[in-house]
Motif scaffolding. Structure first.
Motif, mmCIF file in Angstrom:
data_model
loop_
_atom_site.group_PDB
_atom_site.id
_atom_site.type_symbol
_atom_site.label_atom_id
_atom_site.label_comp_id
_atom_site.label_asym_id
_atom_site.label_seq_id
_atom_site.Cartn_x
_atom_site.Cartn_y
_atom_site.Cartn_z
ATOM 1 N N LEU A 185 0.818 -1.207 0.000
ATOM 2 C CA LEU A 185 0.000 0.000 0.000
ATOM 3 C C LEU A 185 0.856 1.263 0.000
ATOM 4 O O LEU A 185 0.469 2.264 -0.594
ATOM 5 C CB LEU A 185 -0.921 0.009 1.222
ATOM 6 N N GLU A 186 2.010 1.208 0.675
ATOM 7 C CA GLU A 186 2.920 2.347 0.717
ATOM 8 C C GLU A 186 4.284 1.886 0.201
ATOM 9 O O GLU A 186 5.217 1.694 0.983
ATOM 10 C CB GLU A 186 3.022 2.905 2.137
ATOM 11 N N PRO A 187 4.427 1.705 -1.107
ATOM 12 C CA PRO A 187 5.660 1.114 -1.635
ATOM 13 C C PRO A 187 6.851 2.053 -1.529
ATOM 14 O O PRO A 187 6.704 3.278 -1.507
ATOM 15 C CB PRO A 187 5.306 0.852 -3.108
ATOM 16 N N ASN A 188 8.035 1.442 -1.469
ATOM 17 C CA ASN A 188 9.274 2.203 -1.469
ATOM 18 C C ASN A 188 9.759 2.300 -2.906
ATOM 19 O O ASN A 188 10.109 1.291 -3.521
ATOM 20 C CB ASN A 188 10.316 1.509 -0.586
ATOM 21 N N ASN A 421 -6.901 -5.606 -17.051
ATOM 22 C CA ASN A 421 -7.413 -4.332 -16.561
ATOM 23 C C ASN A 421 -7.215 -4.156 -15.062
ATOM 24 O O ASN A 421 -7.084 -3.030 -14.576
ATOM 25 C CB ASN A 421 -8.900 -4.200 -16.904
ATOM 26 N N VAL A 422 -7.225 -5.267 -14.312
ATOM 27 C CA VAL A 422 -7.045 -5.151 -12.858
ATOM 28 C C VAL A 422 -5.603 -5.414 -12.449
ATOM 29 O O VAL A 422 -5.285 -5.402 -11.260
ATOM 30 C CB VAL A 422 -7.992 -6.104 -12.090
ATOM 31 N N SER A 423 -4.728 -5.648 -13.415
ATOM 32 C CA SER A 423 -3.315 -5.837 -13.097
ATOM 33 C C SER A 423 -2.741 -4.539 -12.532
ATOM 34 O O SER A 423 -2.816 -3.488 -13.165
ATOM 35 C CB SER A 423 -2.544 -6.245 -14.353
ATOM 36 N N GLY A 424 -2.197 -4.629 -11.329
ATOM 37 C CA GLY A 424 -1.633 -3.448 -10.691
ATOM 38 C C GLY A 424 -2.666 -2.482 -10.137
ATOM 39 O O GLY A 424 -2.311 -1.406 -9.661
ATOM 40 N N ARG A 425 -3.932 -2.854 -10.184
ATOM 41 C CA ARG A 425 -4.973 -1.934 -9.701
ATOM 42 C C ARG A 425 -5.082 -2.008 -8.185
ATOM 43 O O ARG A 425 -5.368 -3.053 -7.621
ATOM 44 C CB ARG A 425 -6.322 -2.266 -10.331
ATOM 45 N N MET A 426 -4.845 -0.883 -7.527
ATOM 46 C CA MET A 426 -4.999 -0.816 -6.078
ATOM 47 C C MET A 426 -6.331 -0.153 -5.749
ATOM 48 O O MET A 426 -6.956 0.491 -6.591
ATOM 49 C CB MET A 426 -3.843 -0.051 -5.439
ATOM 50 N N HIS A 432 -7.939 -3.456 1.606
ATOM 51 C CA HIS A 432 -7.309 -4.232 0.545
ATOM 52 C C HIS A 432 -5.829 -3.847 0.466
ATOM 53 O O HIS A 432 -5.477 -2.801 -0.065
ATOM 54 C CB HIS A 432 -7.979 -3.953 -0.801
ATOM 55 N N VAL A 433 -4.977 -4.707 1.013
ATOM 56 C CA VAL A 433 -3.566 -4.349 1.093
ATOM 57 C C VAL A 433 -2.787 -4.788 -0.147
ATOM 58 O O VAL A 433 -1.606 -4.491 -0.258
ATOM 59 C CB VAL A 433 -2.897 -4.941 2.350
ATOM 60 N N PHE A 434 -3.450 -5.477 -1.078
ATOM 61 C CA PHE A 434 -2.788 -5.904 -2.305
ATOM 62 C C PHE A 434 -3.537 -5.327 -3.503
ATOM 63 O O PHE A 434 -4.712 -4.960 -3.407
ATOM 64 C CB PHE A 434 -2.772 -7.436 -2.428
ATOM 65 N N THR A 435 -2.854 -5.279 -4.633
ATOM 66 C CA THR A 435 -3.545 -4.948 -5.865
ATOM 67 C C THR A 435 -4.514 -6.080 -6.194
ATOM 68 O O THR A 435 -4.403 -7.196 -5.679
ATOM 69 C CB THR A 435 -2.548 -4.766 -7.016
ATOM 70 N N ASP A 564 -10.668 -15.973 0.248
ATOM 71 C CA ASP A 564 -10.820 -14.555 -0.083
ATOM 72 C C ASP A 564 -10.473 -13.668 1.105
ATOM 73 O O ASP A 564 -9.703 -12.710 0.987
ATOM 74 C CB ASP A 564 -12.262 -14.305 -0.541
ATOM 75 N N ILE A 565 -11.029 -13.986 2.273
ATOM 76 C CA ILE A 565 -10.748 -13.164 3.457
ATOM 77 C C ILE A 565 -9.268 -13.224 3.810
ATOM 78 O O ILE A 565 -8.623 -12.205 4.057
ATOM 79 C CB ILE A 565 -11.610 -13.626 4.649
ATOM 80 N N ALA A 566 -8.709 -14.442 3.828
ATOM 81 C CA ALA A 566 -7.298 -14.593 4.193
ATOM 82 C C ALA A 566 -6.374 -13.973 3.153
ATOM 83 O O ALA A 566 -5.239 -13.599 3.475
ATOM 84 C CB ALA A 566 -6.963 -16.072 4.375
ATOM 85 N N GLY A 567 -6.839 -13.850 1.917
ATOM 86 C CA GLY A 567 -6.018 -13.268 0.856
ATOM 87 C C GLY A 567 -6.175 -11.773 0.704
ATOM 88 O O GLY A 567 -5.531 -11.164 -0.146
ATOM 89 N N THR A 568 -7.036 -11.166 1.522
ATOM 90 C CA THR A 568 -7.246 -9.717 1.443
ATOM 91 C C THR A 568 -6.200 -8.956 2.232
ATOM 92 O O THR A 568 -5.710 -7.913 1.809
ATOM 93 C CB THR A 568 -8.661 -9.362 1.951
#
Length: 859
Positions: A185-188, A421-426, A432-435, A564-568
């Protein structure tokens, strides 16, 4: 003044350039401007020679400054090359030189070394050598330049093979610190995977291994394709633009793209909100895609450097079309691939190999695959053979590995354009901590973990998944469940349409098509039911079972929900949610077996639970007369809402109570730190608030609360709690003792702890809402609260309820990132001590008090 004017000019040029501005000239101008200041200070402060025939001191720019790559807040790294015998004499002059630079506003880092000291330091620390590799003379004669080159020559320090291995290990360790993904979420932007440091590392390796740091020259050396070099250049521009802008927005040296700066930077770059896509989400998607490409091409270059140093190695056949070269899977034919069928054949061969046998995809084959991506048709345009080949991957060995490889190598996005279309979509929230694409891969990875078993986070999933008739249906539902994110509208409904079209094209039977479509459309149903409704209520189970319809869909939905929940988010799954979903699954399975035409009644459920509780207590050797006596003291509704294990545990605590009036028991639910807490006490005003406040002070967050009134004006309250800090492992005995001490004393003076709001929550504000609904039986009021989460929120809410003389009968607490969604079943206590639902006037007063508290005006 010169640097301030330059900074203003560069900022203006950046702001005028928009989202596609080329920042290379700005970086070069910054470096040139700093050169002027540094060289002027050097001439002013340092003598040209130390005397006595000694060589003149030499000044070099090193590190990023050495390659003339200075961002607005970059450090200015310098090397003063000076004979050791002259260093003491010139120390005052060099100190004055550095002071002049600091006075000019430059963040200077410097080292003073002789040539021999440079060699020694480089041998001891590879980062010193790395900084020297791109040294640039600012004030040095030809002898000094040649001397420095000789001091760090590969014949003296870090020969190419050693340098490569050390920098490769350094890169991998650095990636590991960021979870091996750029999709944070906050990339370096500098140090994170796929960031600017990766490009720099590749350049340093090329300098040492091939004696050139120019990616363009690697083309003629056969180490890099023209398309790869062009891609790396484009992605450098994206990353450099973001880093330059981040330095401007932050006003300091900041490499992490924090929430504090994301919106401001997106606006500064000219991104604007669009339906279903915020400006900040567009900017971040651009970064994530660039980082992924840098990583992908970087892996190929690492292999080629290895081959340059170690040779091609032995060739091991895999099948007629593929072989292993140094453990990397490669196509045998130089002209591979001829069509999409050969692409899928590669992944079939990869899946058929034992996992430890293959290190990855060979760089040449990976490049050939990248070059042919534009020729891969979407599934709509593909022929029947290609569609069959894809489905056979899902039905073959290790299908999740195949889907993950297809996604990361860009094939899946070509085959299913909606996935691209959702590749890299945050999503700009904390839930949602992942794209979206990385979340989808995480969901698939969880499904693979179910099949392997042994993951203690999931208590039932490993037992359910072997019963699936067609596991590929679960994989397809996982692949499509979030594929419509960002389009606007209901992503579940839109994704169901995509899933149906895909499954029909793949030739699935109508029943299977309908199953996948239903799973995608209703993939949130089980989560919402479990977390927002009372799953101990037979009517809730019956309604849910009616929506599910049959056991196959139940099993698929249960597995998809857990994954789904564990992967969020790594923090989202806990022992309480595992138990909650498992209980809903088991109860619904029994309801389906019983038949939807004859739902279980509450009284029947209560009788069954009481009988099972008697059996558990009898097994402990407790006399039947004592068992019946203690169970008669417990509320009848408890047997209808809890399971036999919970009721037997509470009964044991009551049997041990003795003459004391207050009983508190706690027990761990699993190894994840979750606890179940039981409180039996005479009822009194403020009791619920006291419990909640105390648990909050103990660092425990309430996930669910059930408050039951028992005979004789006594309460039977149970709480499911989890640590607010996942690193904590609360001790059940200590929690019970501390809560008992509080409840045995006065409650009115107890107040919630005041805490500072975490930094990241300040950027996510949700307008608070307080709504009320009637609960017919028994007559109560349901208060729903939606607001921004914060530490101690529930304790503050409980305090307001106490001050407003409300009695809490049930509570469901759910947090989704920064969003809190809590439900409370409440009554007001009238002058006669009777529980009554809230009238309109009381609702308005409670809403006003609750909103005031959420605005920081708690009682």
């Amino acid at each position: 003044m010169h640097l301030a004017t330059l900074a203003t000019s560069l900022a203006s040029a950046f702001d005028a350039g928009g989202m596609d501005i080329d920042v290379r000239p700005l970086i070069a101008r910054r470096s040139a401007g700093v050169d002027e200041v540094v060289t002027a200070a050097w001439k002013r402060a340092v003598a040209t020679a130390p005397g006595d025939g000694m060589a003149a001191p030499a000044l070099f720019a090193v590190g990023g400054y050495g390659r003339s790559e200075l961002y607005p807040q970059s450090d200015v790294d310098l090397l003063v090359l000076l004979e050791e015998t002259a260093q003491a004499a010139l120390a005052p002059s060099i100190a004055r030189f550095v002071a002049l630079l600091w006075d000019a506003g430059l963040p200077v880092g410097h080292a003073v070394r002789s040539l021999a000291q440079t060699t020694t330091a480089s041998l001891a620390d590879i980062t010193v050598l790395t900084a020297m590799l791109e040294a640039r003379a600012l004030s040095a004669n030809a002898d000094a330049v040649a001397g420095l080159e000789h001091a760090i020559d590969e014949s003296r320090v870090w020969p190419p093979a050693d340098f490569f291995r050390a920098k490769r290990d350094e890169l991998r360790e650095r990636h590991a610190r960021f979870g091996d993904t750029a999709d944070n979420l906050e990339p370096n932007l500098k140090e994170g995977p796929g960031g600017l440091r990766d490009l720099q590392t590749l350049r340093w390796m090329a300098l040492r291994v091939l004696r050139t740091g120019d990616f363009g020259s690697l083309i003629s050396l056969g180490q890099l394709g023209a398309d790869e070099q062009a891609t790396l250049d484009r992605q450098y521009d994206v990353l450099a633009r973001l880093r330059f802008g981040l330095h401007l927005v932050a006003g300091r040296r900041e490499e992490r793209l924090r929430f504090d700066h994301q919106k401001a930077l997106a606006a500064r770059l000219g991104h604007v909100d669009a339906p279903g896509s915020l400006a900040v989400e567009q900017m971040m998607q651009r970064f994530y895609r660039s980082a992924a490409l840098v990583q992908r091409i970087g892996e190929r270059l690492l292999q080629r450097f290895e081959e340059q140093l170690e040779g091609e190695g032995a060739v091991e056949p895999v099948d007629a079309r593929f072989e292993l070269r140094r453990g990397y899977l490669a196509a045998r034919e130089p002209a591979w691939p001829a069509d999409v069928g050969e692409v899928f054949a590669l992944f079939h061969a990869w899946a058929a190999c034992e996992p430890d046998r293959v290190r990855g995809l060979h760089s040449r084959t990976a490049r050939a695959l990248a070059e042919c991506l534009s020729r891969i048709p979407s599934y709509v345009d593909a022929d029947a053979r290609a569609r069959s080949d894809f489905m056979s991957l899902l039905r073959g060995p290790r299908p999740v590995h195949s889907l993950t490889r297809l996604a990361r190598l860009g094939v899946l996005g070509r085959w299913i354009p909606a996935f691209a279309n959702v590749s890299g979509r945050m999503q700009f929230d904390l839930f949602h901590v992942f794209t979206v694409d990385q979340h989808t891969l995480a969901v698939l990875a969880n499904i693979a973990a179910f099949e392997r078993g042994g993951d203690e986070r999931f208590s039932v999933a490993h037992e359910v998944i072997p019963r699936l008739r067609k596991p590929e249906l679960l994989l397809l539902a996982a692949l499509f469940h979030d594929i419509a994110k960002g389009r606007g509208g209901d992503h579940s409904a839109l994704g169901a349409v995509d899933a149906r079209e895909f499954c029909v094209a793949m030739g699935l039977p109508p029943n299977d098509v309908a199953t996948v479509e239903w799973l995608v459309a209703r993939h949130l149903l089980m989560s919402v039911t479990a977390q927002k409704q009372d799953i101990a209520d037979p009517q809730v189970i019956h309604r849910f079972a009616q929506q599910v319809g049959d056991r196959e869909r139940l099993e698929l939905l249960y597995l998809l929900t857990c994954a789904d929940i564990a992967g969020t988010s790594p923090k989202l799954w806990n022992a309480w949610k595992d138990r909650l979903l498992a209980d809903l699954y088991v109860a619904t399975r029994l309801a389906l077996r019983r038949g939807l035409e004859s739902p279980l009644m509450a009284s029947e459920r209560g009788d069954e639970t009481r009988a099972a509780t008697v059996g558990l207590l009898s097994a402990d050797g407790i006399a039947r007369v004592d068992i019946e006596a203690v169970l008669d003291r417990m509320p009848v509704i408890g047997f209808q809402r809890a399971n036999a294990d919970q009721m037997a545990w509470q009964a044991r605590a009551l049997l041990a109570l003795g003459a004391r009036e207050t009983c508190v028991a706690a027990r761990p639910l699993a190894d994840a730190g979750a606890l179940e807490v039981f409180v039996h006490s005479p009822d009194r005003d403020g009791l619920f608030a006291a419990i909640v406040i105390t648990l909050d002070r103990l660092g425990l967050a309430i996930a669910q609360a059930r408050v039951l009134d028992g005979p004789g004006g006594r309460v039977f309250d149970s709480f499911q709690v989890v640590p607010s800090d996942p690193r904590l492992q609360p001790d059940a005995h200590d929690v019970a003792q501390r809560l008992t001490r509080v409840l045995e004393g006065p409650l009115d003076a107890l107040r919630p702890a005041r805490r500072a709001q975490p930094r990241h929550l300040r950027h996510f504000r949700i307008a608070p809402r307080v709504d009320f609904d009637d609960v017919p039986s028994p007559p109560r009021t349901m208060m729903s609260l939606v607001c921004t989460d914060r530490p101690g929120l529930l304790a503050d809410v409980a305090l307001v309820l106490r001050e407003q003389r409300m009695r809490v009968h049930d509570a469901r607490v759910a947090t989704f990132g920064e969003r809190a969604e809590d439900l409370f079943q409440i009554t007001r206590v009238d002058a006669d001590g009777l529980d009554l639902p809230l009238d309109e006037t009381t609702q308005q007063a409670l809403r006003a008090a609750m909103l005031a508290c959420l605005d920081g005006e708690c009682p």
